[in-house]
Write a protein that holds these residues in place. Structure first.
Motif, PDB file in Angstrom:
ATOM      1  N   GLY A 163       0.807  -1.212   0.000  1.00 23.99           N
ATOM      2  CA  GLY A 163       0.000   0.000   0.000  1.00 23.99           C
ATOM      3  C   GLY A 163       0.839   1.259   0.000  1.00 23.99           C
ATOM      4  N   LEU A 164       1.938   1.270   0.762  1.00 25.05           N
ATOM      5  CA  LEU A 164       2.830   2.427   0.771  1.00 25.05           C
ATOM      6  C   LEU A 164       3.472   2.628  -0.598  1.00 25.05           C
ATOM      7  N   GLY A 165       3.855   1.519  -1.232  1.00 27.10           N
ATOM      8  CA  GLY A 165       4.433   1.615  -2.567  1.00 27.10           C
ATOM      9  C   GLY A 165       3.452   2.197  -3.566  1.00 27.10           C
ATOM     10  N   GLU A 166       2.180   1.801  -3.467  1.00 23.88           N
ATOM     11  CA  GLU A 166       1.163   2.331  -4.372  1.00 23.88           C
ATOM     12  C   GLU A 166       0.933   3.823  -4.159  1.00 23.88           C
ATOM     13  N   LEU A 167       1.240   4.293  -2.955  1.00 27.10           N
ATOM     14  CA  LEU A 167       1.130   5.726  -2.670  1.00 27.10           C
ATOM     15  C   LEU A 167       2.391   6.481  -3.080  1.00 27.10           C
ATOM     16  N   GLY A 168       3.347   5.773  -3.644  1.00 25.29           N
ATOM     17  CA  GLY A 168       4.568   6.413  -4.117  1.00 25.29           C
ATOM     18  C   GLY A 168       5.624   6.622  -3.051  1.00 25.29           C
ATOM     19  N   LEU A 169       5.533   5.877  -1.939  1.00 25.94           N
ATOM     20  CA  LEU A 169       6.474   6.058  -0.840  1.00 25.94           C
ATOM     21  C   LEU A 169       7.529   4.961  -0.833  1.00 25.94           C
ATOM     22  N   GLU A 170       8.782   5.362  -0.696  1.00 20.43           N
ATOM     23  CA  GLU A 170       9.875   4.416  -0.488  1.00 20.43           C
ATOM     24  C   GLU A 170       9.750   3.878   0.932  1.00 20.43           C
ATOM     25  N   ALA A 171       9.732   2.570   1.106  1.00 19.33           N
ATOM     26  CA  ALA A 171       9.438   1.995   2.418  1.00 19.33           C
ATOM     27  C   ALA A 171      10.429   0.902   2.780  1.00 19.33           C
ATOM     28  N   SER A 172      10.670   0.761   4.086  1.00 17.98           N
ATOM     29  CA  SER A 172      11.499  -0.304   4.635  1.00 17.98           C
ATOM     30  C   SER A 172      10.708  -1.013   5.721  1.00 17.98           C
ATOM     31  N   SER A 173      11.023  -2.276   5.945  1.00 22.57           N
ATOM     32  CA  SER A 173      10.389  -3.063   7.006  1.00 22.57           C
ATOM     33  C   SER A 173      11.418  -3.350   8.087  1.00 22.57           C
ATOM     34  N   VAL A 174      11.090  -2.995   9.329  1.00 20.61           N
ATOM     35  CA  VAL A 174      12.012  -3.192  10.449  1.00 20.61           C
ATOM     36  C   VAL A 174      11.280  -3.854  11.610  1.00 20.61           C
ATOM     37  N   SER A 175      12.061  -4.238  12.626  1.00 18.42           N
ATOM     38  CA  SER A 175      11.491  -4.873  13.814  1.00 18.42           C
ATOM     39  C   SER A 175      12.132  -4.294  15.066  1.00 18.42           C
ATOM     40  N   SER A 176      11.380  -4.300  16.132  1.00 21.83           N
ATOM     41  CA  SER A 176      11.937  -3.934  17.429  1.00 21.83           C
ATOM     42  C   SER A 176      12.631  -5.145  18.042  1.00 21.83           C
ATOM     43  N   ARG A 177      13.125  -4.987  19.239  1.00 24.48           N
ATOM     44  CA  ARG A 177      13.782  -6.106  19.925  1.00 24.48           C
ATOM     45  C   ARG A 177      12.790  -7.041  20.603  1.00 24.48           C
ATOM     46  N   ALA A 178      11.498  -6.746  20.489  1.00 27.18           N
ATOM     47  CA  ALA A 178      10.469  -7.660  20.989  1.00 27.18           C
ATOM     48  C   ALA A 178      10.194  -8.688  19.905  1.00 27.18           C
ATOM     49  N   ARG A 179      10.783  -9.845  20.027  1.00 30.33           N
ATOM     50  CA  ARG A 179      10.728 -10.853  18.975  1.00 30.33           C
ATOM     51  C   ARG A 179       9.352 -11.499  18.854  1.00 30.33           C
ATOM     52  N   HIS A 180       8.662 -11.636  19.959  1.00 28.73           N
ATOM     53  CA  HIS A 180       7.367 -12.306  19.969  1.00 28.73           C
ATOM     54  C   HIS A 180       6.338 -11.412  20.654  1.00 28.73           C
ATOM     55  N   ARG A 181       5.066 -11.683  20.383  1.00 29.26           N
ATOM     56  CA  ARG A 181       4.004 -10.842  20.944  1.00 29.26           C
ATOM     57  C   ARG A 181       4.007 -10.883  22.468  1.00 29.26           C
ATOM     58  N   LYS A 182       4.301 -12.035  23.042  1.00 31.02           N
ATOM     59  CA  LYS A 182       4.362 -12.122  24.502  1.00 31.02           C
ATOM     60  C   LYS A 182       5.456 -11.224  25.049  1.00 31.02           C
ATOM     61  N   ASP A 183       6.612 -11.202  24.380  1.00 36.04           N
ATOM     62  CA  ASP A 183       7.691 -10.304  24.809  1.00 36.04           C
ATOM     63  C   ASP A 183       7.254  -8.851  24.689  1.00 36.04           C
ATOM     64  N   TYR A 184       6.565  -8.545  23.605  1.00 38.33           N
ATOM     65  CA  TYR A 184       6.097  -7.169  23.378  1.00 38.33           C
ATOM     66  C   TYR A 184       5.176  -6.708  24.505  1.00 38.33           C
ATOM     67  N   LEU A 185       4.256  -7.567  24.926  1.00 41.74           N
ATOM     68  CA  LEU A 185       3.286  -7.189  25.948  1.00 41.74           C
ATOM     69  C   LEU A 185       3.905  -7.147  27.341  1.00 41.74           C
ATOM     70  N   ARG A 186       4.874  -8.027  27.594  1.00 40.54           N
ATOM     71  CA  ARG A 186       5.486  -8.092  28.922  1.00 40.54           C
ATOM     72  C   ARG A 186       6.644  -7.132  29.096  1.00 40.54           C
ATOM     73  N   ARG A 187       7.308  -6.756  28.003  1.00 37.84           N
ATOM     74  CA  ARG A 187       8.501  -5.914  28.054  1.00 37.84           C
ATOM     75  C   ARG A 187       8.343  -4.712  27.127  1.00 37.84           C
ATOM     76  N   PRO A 188       7.608  -3.689  27.569  1.00 37.67           N
ATOM     77  CA  PRO A 188       7.431  -2.503  26.714  1.00 37.67           C
ATOM     78  C   PRO A 188       8.753  -1.873  26.276  1.00 37.67           C
ATOM     79  N   ASP A 189       9.790  -2.005  27.098  1.00 35.68           N
ATOM     80  CA  ASP A 189      11.077  -1.399  26.747  1.00 35.68           C
ATOM     81  C   ASP A 189      11.654  -1.988  25.464  1.00 35.68           C
ATOM     82  N   LEU A 190      11.406  -3.280  25.214  1.00 37.54           N
ATOM     83  CA  LEU A 190      11.938  -3.906  24.005  1.00 37.54           C
ATOM     84  C   LEU A 190      11.286  -3.341  22.744  1.00 37.54           C
TER      85      LEU A 190
END
Length: 266
Positions: free
Chosen positions: A62-89
């Motif tokens: 969708g971003l490409g169709e809008l003419g935007l150069e885009a990259s995909s990145v990740s935080s240090r929260a590898r899994h959803r459980k880590d994300y919910l338990r460790r906001p800092d990650l």
């Protein structure tokens, strides 16, 4: 002849003004069955929104169709459980993502857009591209170009600070799923930060929230966001020092917006 005093507002009048649960009544010592079933359904929708899959490929497309150069990145929260338990990650990029953005930084950028899953990936899947479709022409009218767009998995709001700093952006705008409530499980929030850098706190940001079908429509939200971007760049600040003076108009629901696609709820 005496004028008849107006009758006081009723519970029914109040229900017409808010989606909040008011005046539900009682069945013995408990809630009526219908009210209990509706509460249970909305609670299930909120839980599902938190754990919904984040459709990175669709957002990148969708971003490409809008003419935007885009990259995909990740935080240090590898899994959803880590994300919910460790906001800092969720506030820190993983090393691979840092390297990816550093390799494509290529000088200072005026504006960077981050699309993050947050606490409701369902909201981002449903509304991020539609909102950007309304926002981009308004920015173009002010000669403001989006230098880079980033789709961030496992993202908290502050992840945008690190992304913006690496990209050399004067301002970063983060579109992210808000914590689901019992009246809206797919509400999108937008956070704007001038001169992003790691360690900033929330008083340095402006926030526009409640973007969803029964809340703030795309066109109204885009108008306010564009005003905040323009003024924030001109004044070189965001946060408590920048008040939204874009003017108030009656928000249109997303369903009524001619630019909105017919999408089923996630």
């Amino acid at each position: 002849m005496k004028t008849r005093a107006p009758s006081p507002p009723s519970i029914g009048d109040l229900r017409d003004l808010t989606p909040a649960r008011v005046g539900l009544g009682l069945a013995g010592a408990s809630l009526p069955t219908q009210a209990l079933l509706e509460f249970t359904l909305d609670h299930a929708r909120a839980r599902d929104a938190v754990h919904a899959g984040f459709d990175v490929s669709a957002l990148m497309r969708g971003l490409g169709e809008l003419g935007l150069e885009a990259s995909s990145v990740s935080s240090r929260a590898r899994h959803r459980k880590d994300y919910l338990r460790r906001p800092d990650l969720g506030r820190m990029l993983d090393p691979e993502s840092q390297q990816l953005l550093e390799s494509g930084a290529g000088g200072a950028r005026r504006l960077a857009i981050v699309v993050g899953d947050g606490l409701s990936p369902a909201a981002v899947n449903a509304h991020a591209i539609g909102l950007l479709r309304s926002l981009i022409p308004q920015l173009a009218a002010d000669a403001i170009e989006i230098g880079h767009a980033v789709v961030a998995s496992g993202a908290r709001v502050a992840l945008g600070d690190e992304i913006g700093a690496i990209l050399g952006a004067r301002m970063v705008v983060v579109l992210i799923g808000e914590r689901p409530g019992l009246s809206a499980a797919d509400s999108l929030g937008v956070y704007l930060t001038f001169a992003p850098r790691v360690g900033l706190t929330d008083e340095k940001r402006n926030c526009l929230s409640n973007i969803h079908r029964a809340g703030l429509g795309y066109d109204e939200a885009a108008s306010r966001i564009a005003w905040l971007i323009r003024e924030g760049l001109a004044r070189e600040l965001t946060g408590v020092a920048l008040k939204d003076e874009s003017g108030s108009r009656t928000p249109r629901s997303i369903a009524a917006s001619p630019s909105q696609h017919d999408e089923s709820e996630t």
